[in-house]
Scaffold this active site. Structure first.
Site, PDB file in Angstrom:
ATOM      1  N   ARG A 212       0.830  -1.209   0.000  1.00  0.00           N
ATOM      2  CA  ARG A 212       0.000   0.000   0.000  1.00  0.00           C
ATOM      3  C   ARG A 212       0.859   1.251   0.000  1.00  0.00           C
ATOM      4  NH1 ARG A 212      -4.915  -2.304   3.916  1.00  0.00           N
ATOM      5  NH2 ARG A 212      -6.057  -3.244   2.169  1.00  0.00           N
TER       6      ARG A 212
ATOM      7  N   VAL B 210      -6.009  -0.785  -6.982  1.00  0.00           N
ATOM      8  CA  VAL B 210      -5.220  -1.934  -6.553  1.00  0.00           C
ATOM      9  C   VAL B 210      -4.836  -1.817  -5.077  1.00  0.00           C
ATOM     10  CG1 VAL B 210      -2.985  -0.937  -7.173  1.00  0.00           C
ATOM     11  CG2 VAL B 210      -3.300  -3.414  -7.298  1.00  0.00           C
ATOM     12  N   GLU B 211      -4.664  -2.972  -4.416  1.00  0.00           N
ATOM     13  CA  GLU B 211      -4.314  -3.057  -2.983  1.00  0.00           C
ATOM     14  C   GLU B 211      -5.362  -2.410  -2.089  1.00  0.00           C
ATOM     15  OE1 GLU B 211      -2.130  -5.118  -2.644  1.00  0.00           O
ATOM     16  OE2 GLU B 211      -1.205  -4.994  -4.609  1.00  0.00           O
ATOM     17  N   GLY B 212      -6.605  -2.452  -2.513  1.00  0.00           N
ATOM     18  CA  GLY B 212      -7.690  -1.880  -1.723  1.00  0.00           C
ATOM     19  C   GLY B 212      -8.080  -0.523  -2.259  1.00  0.00           C
TER      20      GLY B 212
END
Length: 599
Positions: free
Chosen positions: A297, A442-444
């Site tokens: 993140r 991406v990644e949340g």
């Protein structure tokens, strides 16, 4: 053509503001100094320009393809990733016991920023592998680490993260992939994973997949998830590749951006012969995977900054070289047209980009520095380790979500500076915009990061992390108030902190009442407001350094430009928090009250 990197941008933040050489006072990094850091970053810059940037546009137009189960791609990609590993960049932040160079993470994040700015698609393979290796180092047992870490660190093997499934997306509680014990510590893995970056290729000797799956006795929800290491090729006793594991890439995803990186659907155990091994303890896989996800993140925030930085550099170069129009009031049309940078609105767009990009760059590098400081504190048993961990936990969703949202806005303005040319493939800014658009997903997604920030990080320890952040802001405010040129900005930041403190109490009161829906309904405006406050704080920290250096060099164009970017953020951006606070205090329920059928 734009000069992609301006060395002083990085030197200013790393050495003048963050003082990263102070890390070398610790035993962990005592073997390094600025000369080492400069040499590494100079090599990275040259390699990024010569091996990565040179094929970025062509790779976007000629992305990887899947033919009869085999991925093919431009040979320049492998040449670049090989050079990355051969020059020691894969090994940079890892301990010497695993073949690493024991560099501070902030240096690794900085050189990854350079490679991302040059070519985000090719950089993805190596960046993901470094995060996977770090996760294994933190969670694997001695046997697993001895088996896989040296080759991941050296770049001989690449790694992936396999979380999402076609039916589940971000809802990890609904994962269906299974892991069945078959003896000797092995598990039979069966299931389908979606959106897997680096899913298959021939860039490395092997691909090590880290896969979330459920054991037969797993409970429901995320607490029943375990983590497994699943190689593309099983290993022989001597570490060489053995027979192919039952892992198959069955389709590619065709994305708007990052077109040059393989991303697809992977089937594990379709023929019933996919072997994996447990990482860590049963049913604790999500906690182990979050070690990698949290690093990614911050890394995604760094990728957002890098892509926007490249857009800024290209749009600035265009604005300095493109003649068009005359200044207001100019009547003599026989005179040469001015460069478009002479137009105030073009400078506005360039200044907005600069304030976002250089503010966000400070944030992600600051988070990287906190990671290093946390490891140093742990080494010495320092109680400050817990405080650093709290602050990093709070800032991580902001580093990821604020950076990705506002840096894509910077890329949008880069296109606008070029006008019609920016909308063509003749210039890189449209590709950079498409690439950066993924980083808010991406990644949340931004919404997920906002829920994490408000629902977990702000409330943990009865607000301990937010109080710690505010105390650090107050230190900066106090220092800035001592200087006449900075006092107005210190006052603005103090007011913003006060507004955020009161707003947080209003919003959290709904959670204390048990009304979680209302509490979290406007989490994204909360993230925007707190994010803007954090970036203003970091610009004020830069302002303190700028003021001191201008005393010795009052005509330094670099410093004057920095100072103007700080002024822009305070005068144009920080006031926007009132717009977000308006729907937070009191909480506006317009969106929450909108019935689905009304659409």
């Amino acid at each position: 053509m734009a000069q992609l990197f301006r060395q002083r941008d990085f030197d200013f933040l790393l050495y003048d503001v963050l003082d990263i050489t102070s890390l070398c006072d610790s035993e962990r990094y005592s073997m390094h100094d600025r000369a080492v850091f400069d040499s590494i970053l100079d090599t990275a810059r040259k390699l990024a320009e010569s091996k990565f940037e040179t094929h970025a546009a062509a790779l976007d137009q000629d992305p990887p393809e899947l033919h009869e189960g085999r991925v093919t791609m431009m040979p320049e990609v492998k040449a670049a990733t090989d050079a990355f590993a051969e020059n020691g960049f894969s090994a940079g932040p890892f301990p010497e016991e695993w073949g690493g160079l024991a560099l501070p993470g902030v240096i690794a994040h900085t050189y990854n920023l350079l490679f991302n700015a040059a070519n985000i698609a090719t950089s993805t393979y190596v960046g993901l592998t470094m995060a996977a290796a770090n996760m294994l180092m933190a969670n694997g047992d001695d046997e697993l680490k001895a088996t896989y870490l040296p080759d991941l660190v050296s770049g001989r093997f690449f790694g992936t993260m396999c979380l999402s499934e076609p039916h589940a997306g971000s809802s990890l509680a609904n994962l269906r992939t299974t892991a069945t014990p078959v003896g000797d510590g092995n598990y039979q893995i069966r299931g389908s994973k979606m959106w897997i970056t680096g899913a298959d290729h021939e860039l490395s000797d092997n691909i090590i997949h880290f896969v979330l799956a459920r054991l037969p006795d797993a409970g429901v929800g995320t607490r029943g998830i375990s983590l497994f290491v699943v190689p593309k090729y099983r290993l022989n006793e001597d570490g060489s590749n053995g027979e192919r594991n039952d892992v198959q890439l069955v389709g590619l995803n065709h994305k708007m951006g990052y077109r040059g990186s393989v991303n697809g659907v992977v089937e594990f155990g379709e023929s019933g012969d996919c072997i994996g091994r447990l990482v860590g303890i049963p049913h604790a896989g999500l906690r182990a995977m979050f070690h990698m996800m949290n690093e990614l993140r911050v890394g995604t925030g760094m990728a957002s900054v890098a892509t926007a930085y490249a857009g800024l550099r290209h749009s600035l170069a265009y604005a300095e070289e493109r003649p068009q129009g005359f200044k207001p009031g100019e009547r003599d049309q026989s005179k040469p047209e001015v460069m478009i940078i002479e137009h105030a609105d073009v400078r506005r767009m360039l200044l907005a980009q600069k304030s976002y990009v250089e503010g966000a760059m400070h944030l992600v590098l600051y988070c990287s520095m906190l990671m290093d400081q946390h490891e140093i504190a742990k080494d010495g048993g320092d109680e400050n380790a817990d405080e650093i961990d709290l602050l990093l936990a709070l800032l991580t969703p902001i580093a990821k979500a604020w950076s990705s949202e506002f840096c894509i806005d910077a890329n949008r303005m880069a296109i606008q500076v070029l006008g019609g040319c920016g909308y063509t493939q003749d210039y890189p800014v449209e590709r950079l915009y498409r690439d950066n658009r993924l980083n808010a997903i991406v990644e949340g997604t931004t919404g997920i990061q906002a829920l994490d920030l408000l629902g977990r990080k702000v409330t943990m320890g009865n607000g301990a992390a937010l109080r710690l952040l505010m105390s650090r802001m107050e230190e900066t405010i106090g220092a800035a108030r001592e200087h006449e040129s900075l006092a107005p900005y210190a006052a603005s930041l103090a007011e913003a902190c006060q507004r955020m403190g009161g707003t947080t109490m209003t919003v959290v009161s709904k959670a204390l009442e048990g009304d979680l829906e209302t509490f979290l309904a406007n989490a994204t405006p909360y993230l925007n407001a707190l994010g803007h406050t954090v970036i203003a704080w970091l610009w004020l920290k830069q302002g303190l350094v700028i003021r001191a250096q201008l005393a010795d060099a009052p005509d330094d164009a670099f410093l004057l430009g920095k100072q103007q970017a700080m002024r822009y953020f305070f005068n144009w951006e920080l006031p926007r928090i009132e717009q977000w606070i308006k729907v937070l205090d009191p909480i506006d329920t317009t969106c929450l009250d909108m019935a689905p059928e009304w659409f």
